[in-house]
Design an enzyme around this catalytic site. Structure first.
Site, mmCIF file in Angstrom:
data_model
loop_
_atom_site.group_PDB
_atom_site.id
_atom_site.type_symbol
_atom_site.label_atom_id
_atom_site.label_comp_id
_atom_site.label_asym_id
_atom_site.label_seq_id
_atom_site.Cartn_x
_atom_site.Cartn_y
_atom_site.Cartn_z
ATOM 1 N N GLU A 132 12.687 41.564 30.649
ATOM 2 C CA GLU A 132 13.601 41.258 31.764
ATOM 3 C C GLU A 132 15.067 41.439 31.382
ATOM 4 O O GLU A 132 15.868 40.514 31.526
ATOM 5 C CB GLU A 132 13.389 39.813 32.228
ATOM 6 C CG GLU A 132 11.969 39.472 32.648
ATOM 7 C CD GLU A 132 11.785 37.982 32.937
ATOM 8 O OE1 GLU A 132 12.746 37.198 32.774
ATOM 9 O OE2 GLU A 132 10.670 37.601 33.321
ATOM 10 N N PRO A 133 15.471 42.584 30.876
ATOM 11 C CA PRO A 133 16.879 42.735 30.514
ATOM 12 C C PRO A 133 17.759 42.843 31.765
ATOM 13 O O PRO A 133 17.337 43.401 32.779
ATOM 14 C CB PRO A 133 16.905 44.068 29.748
ATOM 15 C CG PRO A 133 15.772 44.845 30.315
ATOM 16 C CD PRO A 133 14.709 43.830 30.690
ATOM 17 N N GLY A 134 18.934 42.274 31.687
ATOM 18 C CA GLY A 134 19.897 42.399 32.787
ATOM 19 C C GLY A 134 21.183 42.979 32.241
ATOM 20 O O GLY A 134 21.481 44.164 32.370
ATOM 21 N N CYS A 147 45.116 29.635 42.462
ATOM 22 C CA CYS A 147 45.925 28.474 42.069
ATOM 23 C C CYS A 147 45.205 27.573 41.092
ATOM 24 O O CYS A 147 44.883 26.418 41.407
ATOM 25 C CB CYS A 147 46.298 27.694 43.322
ATOM 26 S SG CYS A 147 47.039 28.778 44.511
HETATM 27 N N1 LLP Z 1 15.190 36.393 32.594
HETATM 28 C C1 LLP Z 1 15.494 35.099 32.844
HETATM 29 C C2 LLP Z 1 14.421 34.149 33.101
HETATM 30 C C3 LLP Z 1 16.844 34.704 32.851
HETATM 31 O O1 LLP Z 1 17.152 33.433 33.101
HETATM 32 C C4 LLP Z 1 17.875 35.659 32.589
HETATM 33 C C5 LLP Z 1 19.277 35.284 32.610
HETATM 34 C C6 LLP Z 1 17.489 36.988 32.344
HETATM 35 C C7 LLP Z 1 16.140 37.321 32.338
HETATM 36 C C8 LLP Z 1 18.478 38.088 32.068
HETATM 37 O O2 LLP Z 1 19.218 37.843 30.936
HETATM 38 P P1 LLP Z 1 20.192 38.970 30.331
HETATM 39 O O3 LLP Z 1 19.307 40.084 29.825
HETATM 40 O O4 LLP Z 1 21.083 39.440 31.422
HETATM 41 O O5 LLP Z 1 20.901 38.274 29.262
HETATM 42 N N2 LLP Z 1 26.179 34.284 33.992
HETATM 43 C C9 LLP Z 1 25.984 34.355 32.557
HETATM 44 C C10 LLP Z 1 24.594 34.801 32.197
HETATM 45 C C11 LLP Z 1 23.470 33.954 32.768
HETATM 46 C C12 LLP Z 1 22.107 34.416 32.403
HETATM 47 C C13 LLP Z 1 21.064 33.655 33.107
HETATM 48 N N3 LLP Z 1 19.713 34.107 32.901
HETATM 49 C C14 LLP Z 1 27.050 35.252 31.952
HETATM 50 O O6 LLP Z 1 27.889 35.772 32.687
HETATM 51 O O7 LLP Z 1 27.097 35.418 30.737
#
Ligand code: LLP
Length: 452
Positions: free
Chosen positions: A305-307, A382
């Site tokens: 699940e990469p984001g 602000c």
């Molecule tokens: N899978 C699950 C269950 C998750 O909770 C997350 C992210 C991902 C996958 C994806 O993670 P990634 O590969 O993107 O690291 N708003 C924060 C990041 C919050 C991430 C929450 N969960 C920031 O801007 O750093």
């Protein structure tokens, strides 16, 4: 494949994100002595995009997104797997469509995200995993109706809620329990999730009993085990540790008679906000080794699940300097983007590289025209928390100049708000020489029309 160029600017070691964001020279004058460097997104100069669409503006590179997804596909090619892009990182429908076309699946955490993926491509339902600690019953119903691949269940209460809805609909829900492996990862406390004290998942110790309960329900099908230890993790060791625990659980569950087809290892692979990124293919390959080592021989289908790692460096937030300002010797650049557009610095103290879009070349005498200064880059909201950089050494820029805030493709627009009644930025997607507006800028009236 993506290659980090060497030091690109005289002032910063690091100011490009190839293949998406690269500097090209702009030659001026007949003698062509002075060559300004202009930051481009693929083949398009960012000043052209700013002129055409206004600022603040999110600019994404389609090629960068495809290449980064491709790096994941390559790294995992020798194990059965599906990349389920984590929609929360950037949920723009056009980006989801681009990823769907490239063969990606999706990780969603709400009925809203589910709807977005289906709006991008209706055929994606069977490639969706549904995660999240608080799925409502209605969200479960929506996901059951379209037939998602897997529910990552995070508690016993949620399991019974899903059982109730699945039974009502006479539809089988495939489930994995998200286990909490109690593994520490070195990241910001707000985005670390793998310890007991966090709200996520079920403790490893109680998972087995819960699987036994689930397998007794006619409309629940035990299908996998999932884990996610946090986000922006750049050391691969904690991933290996977490997967080792999951592998043990898979063996135990199989010994108990369960059929475990899937292991979902979540997301979390970090990016290099501050230093040059390693060769991305190599980095992902290292991650792949960490994730797969303990799964060898288990014959499971891996879900990832990469984001951030896919979309982060593929986007910038383009902003204009509105005012220069000096308070008792402290210098500020007040820009037209603000914390409502990109909240990461305010929320997590996150670092984002900021670069002037145009870098003056050498003057006719051969001396470099660029001077640096120490500034705070701040927005018009602000609050003192409304900053993008503090005490940052930047080349001197003037009012009206453009700055690019790099690595803003993930958790940028996705976390944007209308605080201070500010319309959120427009978003554009560049591919080679073409650009498409993928979200138009909001109009102020739209922001309050539901109140009239
Ligand atoms: N899978 C699950 C269950 C998750 O909770 C997350 C992210 C991902 C996958 C994806 O993670 P990634 O590969 O993107 O690291 N708003 C924060 C990041 C919050 C991430 C929450 N969960 C920031 O801007 O750093």
């Amino acid at each position: 494949m993506t290659r980090r160029s060497e030091v690109t600017g005289p002032l910063h070691g690091y100011s490009e994100r190839p293949p998406g964001f690269v500097l090209h020279e702009r030659r001026k004058g007949l003698l062509r002595r002075s060559a300004d460097s202009v930051l481009h997104c693929e083949a398009l100069p960012l000043p052209k995009l700013a002129e055409r669409y206004g600022t603040p503006l999110y600019v994404y590179s389609a090629t960068a997104i495809r290449e980064r997804l491709g790096a994941f596909e390559n790294a995992f090619h020798d194990v059965p797997h599906t990349i389920c892009y984590s929609v929360k990182a950037n949920s723009n429908v056009s980006i989801l469509r681009l990823l769907a076309r490239a063969g990606c699946g999706f990780d969603v955490v709400s009925g809203g995200e589910l709807e977005r993926v289906l709006a991008a491509d209706r055929r994606m339902a069977t490639k969706i995993v549904f995660s999240g600690v608080g799925k409502s019953r209605d969200e479960m119903t929506a996901a059951l109706k379209v037939g998602v691949l897997l529910f990552n269940v995070e508690s016993e209460s949620e399991l019974w809620a899903l059982a109730e809805r699945a039974t009502q609909l006479r539809t089988v829900a495939s489930i994995a329990l998200r286990v909490n492996p109690d593994v520490a990862a070195d990241t910001h406390p707000y985005i670390s999730t793998g310890l007991h004290k966090h709200k996520f998942g079920v403790p490893v110790g109680s998972a087995r009993a819960l699987y036994a309960k689930a397998s007794g329900v006619r409309y629940l099908k035990v299908a996998g085990v999932s884990v996610h230890i946090g986000s922006q993790i750049t050391d691969v060791a904690p991933f290996a540790e977490a997967v080792a625990r999951v592998a043990d659980i898979v063996r135990e569950l199989r010994a108990d008679g369960h059929r475990i087809d899937y292991v979902d290892t979540g997301g979390g692979l970090g990016i290099a906000y501050q230093e040059p990124e390693l060769e991305f293919e190599e980095y992902v390959a290292k991650y792949a080794r960490a994730v797969t080592t303990h799964l060898r021989g288990l014959k499971v289908h891996l879900l990832l699940e990469p984001g951030r790692a896919i979309v982060g460096p593929a986007g910038v937030l383009l902003t204009s300097v509105i005012y220069r300002k000096e308070n008792d010797g402290k210098r500020f650049l007040v820009v037209d983007a603000a914390m409502n557009d990109l909240i990461r610095p305010a929320l997590y103290g996150a670092y984002h590289e900021i670069v002037p879009v145009v870098r003056p070349g050498k003057s006719a005498t051969g001396s470099s025209a660029t001077k640096t200064e120490m500034v705070d880059v701040v927005g018009p909201v602000c609050e003192s928390g409304d900053f993008f950089a503090r005490d940052r050494e930047l080349p001197r820029v003037e009012e009206g100049d453009l700055l690019a805030i790099l690595d803003a493709g993930a958790y940028g627009m996705a976390l944007a708000s209308n605080y201070n009644t500010r319309p959120r930025p427009a978003e554009v997607l560049v591919s080679g020489k073409t650009v498409k507006i993928i979200r138009r800028r909001e109009k102020v009236r739209e922001l309050y029309s539901a109140e009239l």
